[in-house]
Design a protein around this motif. Structure first.
Motif, PDB file in Angstrom:
ATOM      1  N   VAL A   1     -40.528 -10.308 -13.957  1.00 55.74           N
ATOM      2  CA  VAL A   1     -41.142  -8.805 -13.733  1.00 55.74           C
ATOM      3  C   VAL A   1     -42.035  -8.672 -15.037  1.00 55.74           C
ATOM      4  N   ALA A   2     -41.740  -9.350 -16.055  1.00 58.44           N
ATOM      5  CA  ALA A   2     -42.471  -9.233 -17.385  1.00 58.44           C
ATOM      6  C   ALA A   2     -43.880  -9.838 -17.338  1.00 58.44           C
ATOM      7  N   ARG A   3     -43.682 -10.858 -16.359  1.00 61.20           N
ATOM      8  CA  ARG A   3     -45.049 -11.730 -16.597  1.00 61.20           C
ATOM      9  C   ARG A   3     -45.926 -11.183 -15.866  1.00 61.20           C
ATOM     10  N   ASP A   4     -45.759 -10.030 -14.855  1.00 63.97           N
ATOM     11  CA  ASP A   4     -46.639  -9.547 -13.881  1.00 63.97           C
ATOM     12  C   ASP A   4     -46.580  -8.072 -14.083  1.00 63.97           C
TER      13      ASP A   4
ATOM     14  N   ARG B   1     -43.391  -3.560 -10.101  1.00 64.35           N
ATOM     15  CA  ARG B   1     -42.597  -2.343 -10.358  1.00 64.35           C
ATOM     16  C   ARG B   1     -41.354  -2.592 -10.245  1.00 64.35           C
ATOM     17  N   LEU B   2     -40.311  -2.311 -11.364  1.00 61.09           N
ATOM     18  CA  LEU B   2     -38.887  -2.493 -11.261  1.00 61.09           C
ATOM     19  C   LEU B   2     -38.192  -1.141 -11.329  1.00 61.09           C
ATOM     20  N   GLY B   3     -37.418  -0.847 -10.474  1.00 60.93           N
ATOM     21  CA  GLY B   3     -36.367   0.268 -10.301  1.00 60.93           C
ATOM     22  C   GLY B   3     -35.083   0.167 -10.972  1.00 60.93           C
ATOM     23  N   ALA B   4     -34.631   1.166 -11.617  1.00 58.56           N
ATOM     24  CA  ALA B   4     -33.329   1.229 -11.977  1.00 58.56           C
ATOM     25  C   ALA B   4     -32.678   2.258 -12.256  1.00 58.56           C
TER      26      ALA B   4
ATOM     27  N   ARG C   1     -36.334  -3.892 -20.761  1.00 54.65           N
ATOM     28  CA  ARG C   1     -37.155  -3.746 -21.897  1.00 54.65           C
ATOM     29  C   ARG C   1     -36.953  -5.090 -23.105  1.00 54.65           C
ATOM     30  N   ALA C   2     -35.689  -5.369 -22.991  1.00 53.85           N
ATOM     31  CA  ALA C   2     -35.545  -6.548 -23.970  1.00 53.85           C
ATOM     32  C   ALA C   2     -36.338  -7.748 -23.679  1.00 53.85           C
ATOM     33  N   SER C   3     -36.401  -7.955 -22.315  1.00 56.85           N
ATOM     34  CA  SER C   3     -37.190  -9.171 -21.490  1.00 56.85           C
ATOM     35  C   SER C   3     -38.585  -8.956 -21.588  1.00 56.85           C
ATOM     36  N   GLY C   4     -39.091  -7.885 -21.981  1.00 57.65           N
ATOM     37  CA  GLY C   4     -40.501  -7.544 -22.226  1.00 57.65           C
ATOM     38  C   GLY C   4     -41.114  -6.708 -20.992  1.00 57.65           C
ATOM     39  N   VAL C   5     -40.495  -6.161 -20.022  1.00 56.61           N
ATOM     40  CA  VAL C   5     -40.817  -5.408 -19.102  1.00 56.61           C
ATOM     41  C   VAL C   5     -41.407  -3.977 -19.849  1.00 56.61           C
ATOM     42  N   THR C   6     -42.599  -3.673 -19.412  1.00 57.01           N
ATOM     43  CA  THR C   6     -43.052  -2.347 -19.897  1.00 57.01           C
ATOM     44  C   THR C   6     -42.578  -1.263 -19.217  1.00 57.01           C
TER      45      THR C   6
END
Length: 275
Positions: free
Chosen positions: A131-134, A138-141, A152-157
């Protein structure tokens, strides 16, 4: 203090939550809807791993009436501390930041994380790093869920994250194309896929993240107010007895848990700050 003396009461003699539960034979459990951890059946009954184990433990404590109070996941700890219910019964993960707000029982199970995606996994998402690479993904949670920390810790904005109030709404977001994946406990993802086999798929394989030295194979437990140590300790004694019996696996098997999900860490270990 002066008001208490004027009314003829002594704060030191105030009834504890455990004493009230013992006197009334009634306990209030709070939950947020998320299959298979806590959900309403077609006849309106509250089912799921959290309520099922809680009922059995409280029955061992001779508490026969379990009142249920629904909330949003992100509000559970706040409403617990406000006294809306006596225990959070959804199998909430034990995390150091949560341990600073409430006290937890010993773990009742352990479980990993997963993604619910549309059939064919069109964005090729198999990890939070994917997810973070692109930046267009869009990621839901769910609000307050640990998966937000993983992302967030993996770099997802923040721009990539879409926050939902509950699992059902998040799943609908995937189906409608509002998000490309919904991050949740693997058991939740599997249950959603089973209920929506033509609209949802579980991303496989999936790489669980390691965040600040902690594996995402987390441990779920019951949360109590800090002042209710005696209630938590009584609950722990009966939970420990239950975990040692075949009855435990019989209870949780309908919700997808097996012997592999038995906890292998203590609350003290899980509450300790990450190195």
């Amino acid at each position: 203090m002066m008001l208490a003396l004027a009314l003829g009461t002594d704060p030191a003699l105030a009834e504890t939550t455990l004493e009230r539960i013992g006197r009334t034979g009634e306990v209030r459990i709070g939950y947020a809807p998320e299959v298979p951890f806590a959900f309403r059946t077609s006849d309106g009954q509250l089912s799921g791993i959290g309520p099922a184990l809680a009922r059995r433990v409280f029955a061992r404590m001779d508490v026969r009436t379990v009142r249920t109070v629904e909330s949003e996941f992100g509000a559970l700890l706040r409403e617990l501390k406000a006294g809306r219910f006596d225990v959070v019964a959804v199998g909430m993960f034990i995390l150091p930041e949560r341990c600073r707000q409430v006290i937890f029982s010993e773990p009742a199970f352990q479980a990993g994380t997963g993604f619910a995606v549309r059939p064919g996994n069109p964005r090729g998402l198999h990890s939070f790093e994917d997810v973070a690479r692109d930046g267009s993904v869009r990621l839901g949670a769910v609000a307050g869920a640990v998966e937000l920390d993983y992302a967030r810790a993996s770099g997802v904005t923040e721009e990539q994250l879409v926050i939902f109030p509950d699992a059902a709404t998040a799943a609908a977001g995937v189906k409608a194309g509002r998000v490309d994946a919904y991050a949740a406990m693997a058991l939740t993802v599997q249950s959603l896929v089973q209920r929506n086999p033509r609209q949802l798929e579980r991303a496989e394989p999936f790489r669980n993240p390691t965040v600040r030295g902690r594996t995402s194979l987390e441990h779920g437990a019951y949360a109590f107010r800090p002042e209710d140590e005696d209630l938590r300790d009584a609950f722990n004694r009966h939970l420990a007895e239950l975990l040692r019996t075949p009855e435990y696996l019989d209870l949780v098997a309908p919700f997808g848990l097996t012997r592999e999900n038995l906890p292998d860490r203590t609350t003290a270990q899980l509450c300790a700050p990450s190195p």
